[in-house]
Design a protein around this motif. Structure first.
Motif, short mmCIF file in Angstrom:
data_model
loop_
_atom_site.label_atom_id
_atom_site.label_comp_id
_atom_site.label_asym_id
_atom_site.label_seq_id
_atom_site.Cartn_x
_atom_site.Cartn_y
_atom_site.Cartn_z
N ARG A 125 4.28 8.61 10.50
CA ARG A 125 3.64 8.62 11.84
C ARG A 125 3.86 7.29 12.55
O ARG A 125 4.17 7.26 13.75
N ARG A 126 3.72 6.19 11.82
CA ARG A 126 3.86 4.87 12.44
C ARG A 126 5.26 4.67 13.01
O ARG A 126 5.42 4.27 14.17
N TYR A 161 3.35 9.74 4.61
CA TYR A 161 3.01 10.36 5.90
C TYR A 161 2.46 9.34 6.88
O TYR A 161 2.72 9.42 8.09
N HIS A 162 1.71 8.37 6.37
CA HIS A 162 1.20 7.31 7.25
C HIS A 162 2.36 6.53 7.87
O HIS A 162 2.38 6.31 9.09
N PHE A 163 3.33 6.13 7.06
CA PHE A 163 4.48 5.39 7.58
C PHE A 163 5.36 6.27 8.46
O PHE A 163 5.97 5.78 9.42
N LEU A 194 0.42 -2.24 5.44
CA LEU A 194 -0.85 -1.72 5.94
C LEU A 194 -1.78 -2.87 6.27
O LEU A 194 -1.73 -3.93 5.67
N ILE A 214 -5.02 3.25 2.29
CA ILE A 214 -5.00 4.63 1.82
C ILE A 214 -5.19 4.60 0.32
O ILE A 214 -4.33 4.12 -0.42
N PRO A 247 0.45 10.45 0.79
CA PRO A 247 -0.38 9.98 1.91
C PRO A 247 0.19 8.72 2.58
O PRO A 247 0.18 8.60 3.80
N LEU A 248 0.70 7.78 1.78
CA LEU A 248 1.32 6.59 2.34
C LEU A 248 2.59 6.95 3.09
O LEU A 248 2.85 6.43 4.18
N GLU A 305 -6.17 0.53 7.50
CA GLU A 305 -5.24 1.62 7.20
C GLU A 305 -5.11 1.84 5.70
O GLU A 305 -4.22 2.54 5.25
N ASP A 321 -1.19 8.39 -4.25
CA ASP A 321 -1.09 7.63 -3.00
C ASP A 321 0.28 7.75 -2.34
O ASP A 321 0.43 7.40 -1.16
N GLU A 326 7.57 1.71 2.42
CA GLU A 326 7.52 1.53 3.87
C GLU A 326 8.91 1.33 4.44
O GLU A 326 9.29 1.95 5.45
#
Length: 328
Positions: free
Chosen positions: A194-195, A190-192, A2, A8, A187-188, A6, A184, A228
Motif C-alpha cells: 500500500r505504501r 501488504y503494508h509496504f 515502519l 505490525i 501483513p508487512l 505502523e 508477520d 520492504e
C-alpha cells in the motif's frame, strides 16, 4: 522502515517485544534492544520514546558502525573551535541535540573501547565535554542502545566493557528475526504494498498465490528491511494490478539458494585458482584482503551483506577495507 504507529505485530514473539517496550516507556531506565540488522530495533526504540514523557523532544538515532572511529567522538560530544584541523566553529554533538529527548545508539557493540569508557562516564555523571574543551556540560537525555552482537561473548573477547554492559542492560528487549515471525510476513508485505503503490502512483491490490509462496518460503536474512526493499522494487517493476512471482524474480527460497550456490570451500578454491593460477603461496593477509574484495564484487559493493556472508561484523570489514586502502 515502519514507524511506531505502523508497527505490525501478529506473531507472539514480536507482540511480546512490543508489550515490553510499552511497559518500560514511562520509566527512565536504560534499555538495550537486541536483534539482527533490519529486524526493527529502531522501531522499538522510537515507540519507547513516543510513549514516554520525552515524546515532545527530539529522538535522535545514530548507527555507531556507520561513522569512522576518528569522527564518532566529535559526532557524539561535539567540538570546540580549533579542536582539530577544519574545526572552524564550535559545534554541539548529538548528546546536546537530544537534550530532553532520547538518543538511540544503534550497533553499540561496534563502539571502540575508548568511546565505551566515555559513554560509561556520561551515563554515570550525566554530563559531557566537547572535544577540545575542558568545560563539562550537564545533559538530560534518555539513552537507548541496540546491537546485533552477543555482548556477553564480546565481553569474553575483551572487546566490550562489562561495566558498560550492566549499565546499558537494565531492561533488555529482544526483537526476533523475521524468519521466526511468519505471521508477520504477509501483513508487512501488504503494508509496504500500500505504501509504495501510493508513492509510485500505482493501483496494486494483492499478491498472486505463487508470489505469496515465495515470500513465505524465503529465509529473510535481511529481515524487515529486506522485505520492504523487495516490495518497493516489485511495485516499480509490476505491470499488472497484482504482484506476480516474476516481479520477485531476485527472491529465492533458502532451498533454491542452497542448490545453486557453491560451498564456501568450493568458492574459495575457485577464487584461488582465478587469482593465483601459478599456485604461488600467498601470505594469509593478502588472501584475506583479496577474498574480501572478491566478496564485495559478488555482492555489488553491499558492505552489510558482505560482512554477514563472511561471518564478520561490519566494524571488522570496514577496518580491513581501510587497511587495504592504506597499503595501496
Amino acid at each position: 522502515m515502519l514507524n511506531h504507529k505502523e508497527v505490525i505485530a501478529k506473531s507472539p514473539a514480536f507482540i511480546e517485544a512490543v508489550e515490553l517496550a510499552k511497559r518500560v516507556a514511562e520509566s527512565s531506565a536504560n534499555v538495550l534492544i537486541l536483534g539482527e540488522s533490519g529486524s526493527g530495533k529502531e522501531v522499538i526504540a522510537q515507540m519507547i520514546h513516543d510513549l514516554s514523557k520525552r515524546k515532545s523532544r527530539a529522538f535522535i538515532p545514530l548507527n555507531c558502525s556507520a561513522i569512522p572511529e576518528n569522527l564518532l567522538e566529535s559526532e557524539l560530544f561535539g567540538y570546540a573551535k580549533g579542536a582539530f584541523t577544519g574545526a572552524g566553529i564550535s559545534r554541539m554533538g548529538l548528546f546536546e541535540e537530544a537534550e530532553g529527548g532520547t538518543l538511540f545508539l544503534d550497533e553499540i557493540g561496534d563502539l571502540d573501547l575508548n568511546l565505551q569508557a566515555k559513554l560509561l562516564r556520561v551515563i554515570q555523571e550525566r554530563k559531557i565535554k566537547r572535544v577540545g574543551e575542558n568545560t563539562y556540560r550537564p545533559i538530560n537525555i534518555r539513552i537507548i542502545c541496540a546491537t546485533h552482537e552477543n555482548l556477553q561473548e564480546a565481553i569474553k573477547r575483551k572487546s566490550f566493557r562489562e561495566d558498560l554492559y550492566f549499565r546499558l542492560n537494565v531492561i533488555s528487549i529482544e526483537v526476533p528475526p523475521l524468519r521466526q515471525r511468519h505471521e508477520d510476513i504477509m501483513p508487512l508485505a501488504y503494508h509496504f504494498l500500500r505504501r509504495y503503490s501510493s508513492a509510485n502512483g500505482k493501483v496494486l491490490s494483492s499478491f498472486s498465490a505463487d508470489a505469496i509462496e515465495s515470500l513465505m518460503s524465503h529465509s529473510w536474512p535481511g529481515n524487515v528491511r529486506e522485505l520492504e526493499n523487495l516490495i518497493e522494487r516489485a511495485v516499480v517493476l509490476c505491470s499488472t494490478h497484482v504482484i506476480q512471482r516474476e516481479d520477485l524474480r531476485l527472491l529465492k527460497s533458502s532451498s533454491e539458494v542452497a542448490s545453486v550456490l557453491p560451498s564456501t570451500f568450493e568458492s574459495l578454491q575457485q577464487f584461488l585458482v582465478d587469482k593465483n593460477p601459478y599456485k604461488k603461496i600467498l601470505p594469509i593477509e593478502e588472501i584475506t584482503q583479496q577474498y574480501i574484495q572478491y566478496a564485495l564484487e559478488i555482492n555489488r559493493g553491499a558492505k552489510d551483506k558482505t560482512a554477514r556472508d563472511l561471518g564478520i561484523d561490519r566494524k571488522t570489514l570496514y577496518r580491513r577495507l581501510r587497511s587495504s586502502e592504506d597499503r595501496s
